[in-house]
Structures are given as structure tokens and as C-alpha cells.
Enzyme design. Structure first.
Site, mmCIF file in Angstrom:
data_model
loop_
_atom_site.group_PDB
_atom_site.id
_atom_site.type_symbol
_atom_site.label_atom_id
_atom_site.label_comp_id
_atom_site.label_asym_id
_atom_site.label_seq_id
_atom_site.Cartn_x
_atom_site.Cartn_y
_atom_site.Cartn_z
ATOM 1 C CG ASP A 51 12.337 42.872 19.353
ATOM 2 O OD1 ASP A 51 11.810 43.989 19.519
ATOM 3 O OD2 ASP A 51 11.767 41.949 18.726
ATOM 4 C CE1 TYR A 56 7.833 37.523 17.477
ATOM 5 C CE2 TYR A 56 9.800 38.233 18.630
ATOM 6 C CZ TYR A 56 8.871 38.427 17.631
ATOM 7 O OH TYR A 56 8.994 39.491 16.778
ATOM 8 C CE LYS A 81 8.455 43.097 18.556
ATOM 9 N NZ LYS A 81 9.180 41.836 18.777
ATOM 10 C CG HIS A 112 3.634 41.566 17.567
ATOM 11 N ND1 HIS A 112 4.035 40.406 18.164
ATOM 12 C CD2 HIS A 112 4.428 41.695 16.470
ATOM 13 C CE1 HIS A 112 5.034 39.869 17.481
ATOM 14 N NE2 HIS A 112 5.275 40.630 16.444
#
Ligand SMILES: NC(=O)c1ccc[n+]([C@@H]2O[C@H](COP(=O)([O-])OP(=O)(O)OC[C@H]3O[C@@H](n4cnc5c(N)ncnc54)[C@H](OP(=O)(O)O)[C@@H]3O)[C@@H](O)[C@H]2O)c1
Length: 263
Positions: A51, A56, A81, A112
Site C-alpha cells: 500500500d 507518500y 492513491k 486518497h
């Protein structure tokens, strides 16, 4: 030599035919070489579900670890996402994520978090387009409530396959579970080891009785309820032990005691 972790490989069926492993590896706040190392460790331990997210900043590192792992692409379930401000450019956004991940398709792509105004419905249309173009198998959302799930479903006729939300025994809500199941949406939990769960006396007590860690008890609770769970760690020993949960079971009394913690 330590025994190999016993990683569970149970899956759930998604709306468009994907099979989503209940256990995955979370990668929020893991950057650079640490992200390559941690993802490699997770794959080496036997996790088959990763994930990540555009925000990120580690899609390239997760993709590199996957490419170098030698694990066949079709054995690993990959989620990333999309931020909610990409309506109108969603298809470009997924292509950029795929490039960073070195993949030709995702298993799951999520909005997200909710956007403003018509952003959710507009971006969800892009998601449907990306799915139809074969860039992603299943599409879903994250941090959506019931009204937002209704909004995107009504706008396109396509129900999200998954809703990824903050979840743990301390946040358990039977109505939320029932609502997701009634809609046919898989409930995926995040941050399940935060919020005081690891120190909670009931969780610690069950862990001590079973000779397990509190994290393993929390992860096992998700699996037995068929909630998807994606624990994150940068530490190899924790990555392995968090996944080493196929070899024990919580009793019905344990599950009841954990469910009651949110009350
Ligand atoms: N959709 C969203 O909005 C959203 C939001 C948050 C998270 N997520 C996803 O969900 C994943 C999991 O959530 P999270 O990152 O908040 O972390 P988490 O899995 O709840 O873990 C929280 C912290 O616990 C520590 N930890 C892990 N295993 C442990 C163990 N066995 N014993 C003691 N401590 C342990 C980790 O620190 P160390 O690394 O130092 O071990 C980690 O930072 C994320 O990585 C991300 O993929 C999604």
C-alpha cells in the site's frame, strides 16, 4: 536461525474481479532507501500486498523493491492513491504513478481523501475511465463517509470496491461494518497500531495469554473479521512478526472483548 514467518494469504473478492489479500504492508512515512529496504523485507517475509500513495513520495522506491524482488507481478496486489485535486487529470496521474512503480497496471487505485465541491464525483469519473482503459483492476476511495459513497456512486453508477479508513479495535463500529457490507464495499483499515492500541490493557492481556505481541493480536482481529489490514514498520523484525499471524486464532470471547473496546 529463526523460523520463517507464517504469513496469511486469505483474500477477498473485489467488485471488478480482483482478489485482495487481507494482509498488506503499509508504507506511509517510509522514504528513500528505507522504503526500498522495508518493502524488500516485507516481500521476502511473504507479504503479497503493498500500500503506497502519490503523496507518500515513495512509489518509485516501492516499485524498485518489487522489481528487484523477483516475485511475479501477478502474485502481488499493489495499491496507490490519488490526491483529490486531480479531477480532469486523473488518467495522467495514474500513468505517472505507474511509471514510478514500474508497472503497467494497478490492482487498486484510491481517491486518497475527500475533495471539495464536485471534486469527488469528477475525479471518480476519471477513475472509471482509468479502469476501463485497463490501467487499474479495481477502484476505490479512502476516508469517505456514507454520503460521499452515495455521491460518487450516483454520479457514475459505479460503487467503490474499497473504502480505506482509520480502523482498530478502539474504533470498531458495527454500524459502519454493516453499512459497508450492505453496499458491497470492502472495509480496509489503516493506522490500526496507533491511538494507544499497542498499550491497551485488554489487548496486552490477550497477547500475554497467547504468547503473542499486541500488534499480532490487533492484526489477527482484523483478519478474523475480514477487515483488510496494512501494518507499517521500518524495522525488519516488526515487519516479520506483524505478518507472522497465520499460526494462531483469537477465541470468540477475545473477539467480543476487542469489539467492546470502542464502546
Ligand atoms: N488512506 C489514508 O489516509 C491513510 C492514512 C494513514 C495510513 N495509511 C496507510 O496505512 C498504513 C498503516 O498505517 P500507519 O502508517 O499509520 O501505521 P500503523 O500500521 O498503525 O503503525 C504505527 C506505528 O507503529 C509502529 N509499529 C509497527 N509494528 C509494530 C510492532 N510490532 N510493535 C511496536 N510498534 C510497531 C511503527 O513504527 P516503526 O516503523 O518505527 O516500527 C508505525 O509507525 C500506512 O503505512 C499507509 O499505507 C493510509
Amino acid at each position: 536461525m529463526t523460523d520463517a514467518p507464517r504469513i496469511p494469504h486469505d483474500t477477498l473478492s473485489l467488485a471488478n474481479g480482483g482478489r485482495m489479500p487481507l494482509l498488506g504492508f503499509g508504507t506511509w512515512q517510509i522514504k528513500g532507501d528505507d522504503a526500498v529496504r522495508a518493502t524488500s523485507t516485507a516481500l521476502g517475509a511473504g507479504y503479497r500486498h503493498l500500500d503506497t500513495a502519490l503523496v507518500y513520495g515513495n512509489e518509485a522506491e516501492v516499485g524498485r523493491a518489487l522489481a528487484e524482488s523477483g516475485v511475479p507481478r501477478d502474485e502481488v496486489f499493489v495499491t496507490t492513491k490519488c490526491p483529490p485535486d486531480r479531477a480532469g487529470s486523473g488518467v495522467d496521474t495514474i500513468r505517472e504513478s505507474l511509471d514510478r512503480l514500474q508497472l503497467d497496471h494497478l490492482d487498486l487505485w484510491l481517491i486518497h481523501w475527500p475533495g471539495e465541491g464536485s471534486a469527488n464525483a469528477d475525479l471518480w469519473s476519471d477513475f472509471v475511465e482509468a479502469r476501463e482503459a485497463g490501467l487499474v483492476r479495481d477502484i476505490g476511495v479512502s476516508n469517505f463517509d456514507g454520503a460521499m459513497l452515495d455521491e460518487v456512486t450516483k454520479a457514475t453508477g459505479v460503487t467503490p470496491a474499497v473504502n480505506q479508513i482509520e480502523w482498530s479495535p478502539l474504533l470498531f463500529d458495527a454500524d459502519v461494518v454493516a453499512d459497508h457490507r450492505a453496499r458491497g464495499i470492502v472495509l480496509e483499515g489503516y493506522s490500526s497500531l496507533r491511538g494507544g492500541t499497542l498499550e491497551h490493557p485488554t489487548i496486552v492481556g490477550i497477547a500475554e495469554r497467547l504468547g503473542r505481541t499486541p500488534a499480532q493480536v490487533i492484526i489477527r482481529w482484523h483478519l478474523q473479521h475480514e477487515f483488510v489490514v496494512i501494518p507499517k514498520s521500518v524495522h525488519a523484525d516488526r515487519i516479520r512478526s506483524n505478518g507472522d499471524v497465520a499460526g494462531f486464532e483469537l477465541t470468540d470471547d477475545d473477539l467480543g472483548a476487542l469489539d467492546a473496546l470502542s464502546g
